[in-house]
Write a protein that holds these residues in place. Structure first.
Motif, mmCIF file in Angstrom:
data_model
loop_
_atom_site.group_PDB
_atom_site.id
_atom_site.type_symbol
_atom_site.label_atom_id
_atom_site.label_comp_id
_atom_site.label_asym_id
_atom_site.label_seq_id
_atom_site.Cartn_x
_atom_site.Cartn_y
_atom_site.Cartn_z
ATOM 1 N N LYS A 65 12.787 -17.778 5.870
ATOM 2 C CA LYS A 65 12.989 -17.095 4.591
ATOM 3 C C LYS A 65 12.537 -15.641 4.678
ATOM 4 N N THR A 66 11.309 -15.417 5.134
ATOM 5 C CA THR A 66 10.792 -14.058 5.317
ATOM 6 C C THR A 66 9.980 -14.002 6.606
ATOM 7 N N ALA A 67 9.915 -12.805 7.175
ATOM 8 C CA ALA A 67 9.100 -12.574 8.368
ATOM 9 C C ALA A 67 8.547 -11.159 8.286
ATOM 10 N N LYS A 68 7.260 -11.010 8.557
ATOM 11 C CA LYS A 68 6.646 -9.683 8.437
ATOM 12 C C LYS A 68 5.389 -9.591 9.290
ATOM 13 N N VAL A 69 4.984 -8.347 9.539
ATOM 14 C CA VAL A 69 3.720 -8.055 10.206
ATOM 15 C C VAL A 69 2.772 -7.490 9.154
ATOM 16 N N ASP B 25 -10.657 -3.528 8.917
ATOM 17 C CA ASP B 25 -11.933 -4.048 8.397
ATOM 18 C C ASP B 25 -11.691 -5.125 7.340
ATOM 19 N N SER B 26 -10.812 -6.068 7.669
ATOM 20 C CA SER B 26 -10.488 -7.223 6.813
ATOM 21 C C SER B 26 -9.753 -6.847 5.533
ATOM 22 N N THR B 27 -9.341 -5.589 5.407
ATOM 23 C CA THR B 27 -8.587 -5.153 4.227
ATOM 24 C C THR B 27 -7.133 -4.907 4.624
ATOM 25 N N LYS B 28 -6.246 -5.496 3.860
ATOM 26 C CA LYS B 28 -4.826 -5.309 4.159
ATOM 27 C C LYS B 28 -4.412 -3.888 3.821
ATOM 28 N N VAL B 29 -3.828 -3.202 4.809
ATOM 29 C CA VAL B 29 -3.440 -1.805 4.602
ATOM 30 C C VAL B 29 -1.927 -1.604 4.643
ATOM 31 N N LYS B 30 -1.192 -2.563 5.225
ATOM 32 C CA LYS B 30 0.256 -2.361 5.307
ATOM 33 C C LYS B 30 0.961 -3.677 5.604
ATOM 34 N N GLU B 31 2.165 -3.795 5.045
ATOM 35 C CA GLU B 31 3.063 -4.904 5.365
ATOM 36 C C GLU B 31 4.363 -4.336 5.909
ATOM 37 N N LEU B 32 4.804 -4.867 7.029
ATOM 38 C CA LEU B 32 6.042 -4.417 7.666
ATOM 39 C C LEU B 32 7.023 -5.587 7.673
ATOM 40 N N SER B 33 7.993 -5.541 6.760
ATOM 41 C CA SER B 33 8.948 -6.637 6.625
ATOM 42 C C SER B 33 10.152 -6.423 7.543
ATOM 43 N N ASP C 231 -6.242 -5.083 12.909
ATOM 44 C CA ASP C 231 -5.791 -6.431 13.268
ATOM 45 C C ASP C 231 -4.349 -6.582 12.798
ATOM 46 N N PHE C 232 -3.549 -7.236 13.633
ATOM 47 C CA PHE C 232 -2.122 -7.392 13.340
ATOM 48 C C PHE C 232 -1.772 -8.885 13.328
ATOM 49 N N TYR C 233 -1.208 -9.319 12.207
ATOM 50 C CA TYR C 233 -0.832 -10.723 12.052
ATOM 51 C C TYR C 233 0.675 -10.829 11.797
#
Length: 298
Positions: A210-214, A219-227, A259-261
């Protein structure tokens, strides 16, 4: 002259009579030959019909013998998705048979390929010769199955069939990170590029992406989403597979602070999360080596 004319007339008459006799004999011969040919053709057709009947009878006996002495009575197979999670997929395997004898018990033997593990599952009768069995399958493994008929101590087994992976394996997604220098605008800008490779769609919609993103954390704070699907139209997205890339600008940033997930969500609700900046991963190790080389050269 009159005597000569008489002789010529007699000769012509004799020739006509002889030709008539010759034609009559040829006609009789032709009729005889036609009769012989017709008789032979009729006899040949009769023999061919008898031979065809014998062949059909033999084939019928072979088929009957095969059905009586093997388990190849499967007329149709259908898989239905019952449930799934990250560890396993549960399928209903529905089978129809040409016949099931009275007091005969029917089993499905599931074999995990590459192992000695066999699971014997008794089929549940739906109606007539329609049966079903529940299969619990691990997405990363491969399976084969065969049907076994048991009656009065006699066991008859079918040939072995493969359970096709696209029935129980969620659509495959793989992300590869790569450190690159972007110089398209005349300036050398360091980037971390993520390439998404997707396999063909799974058979069941619930197991399709359905969706895929990085997701990038500092420092454990989300700074960006790359869809990967941000600018992809829905009509194309439903049938999408292949490769697609997104990038993270590293200009003035230290890659080691992030960190990249990789997150992928399936249409049935399953979510998979994978950390990509694992130093034990040789791909990420190559990214860091290239990044360090870039810092030293600049």
């Amino acid at each position: 002259m009159k005597k000569l004319d008489l002789i010529l007339c007699i000769l012509v008459l004799v020739m006509v009579i002889l030709n008539g006799v010759f034609l009559y004999r040829n006609w009789n011969l032709s009729q005889a030959l036609s009769g012989m040919i017709g008789s032979n053709i009729a006899r040949l057709e009769s023999e061919l019909l008898e031979l065809r009947h014998s062949v059909n009878t033999a084939l019928g006996r072979i088929q009957l013998y095969s059905e009586n002495n093997s388990g190849n009575r499967i007329m149709g197979t259908e898989f239905k998705l019952r449930g799934f999670d990250e560890e396993q997929v549960i399928l209903d395997c529905r089978l129809s048979f040409s016949r099931v004898d009275k007091d005969e018990r029917v089993y499905l033997v599931l074999h995990e390929e590459g192992s000695d593990l066999y699971q014997k599952i008794e089929l549940t009768k739906l109606e007539g010769t329609f049966y079903t069995a529940e299969l619990c399958l691990a997405p990363e493994k491969e399976y084969k199955y065969q049907v076994v008929f048991e009656k009065d101590g006699t066991t008859i087994s079918s040939q072995e069939f493969k359970v096709l992976e696209h029935y129980y394996r969620p659509q495959v997604c793989k992300v590869t990170p790569e450190f690159l220098i972007n110089s398209t605008k005349g300036e050398k800008v360091p980037e971390l590029v993520f390439r998404l490779d997707m396999g063909i769609k799974a058979y069941f919609e619930e197991l399709q992406v359905k969706t895929a993103k990085v997701v990038v954390y500092e420092d454990s704070t989300k700074v960006k989403e790359l869809s990967f699907f941000q600018n992809l139209k829905v009509s194309n997205y439903d049938f999408y597979y292949g490769s697609r890339s997104v990038s993270f600008d590293l200009d003035g940033k230290d890659i080691r602070k992030y960190d990249f997930y990789f997150l992928v969500e399936y249409k049935g609700g399953l979510i998979k999360r994978e950390k990509m900046n694992d130093e034990k991963n040789p791909v990420w190790e190559a990214v860091l080596n290239n990044y360090v080389w870039y810092l030293k050269s600049n």
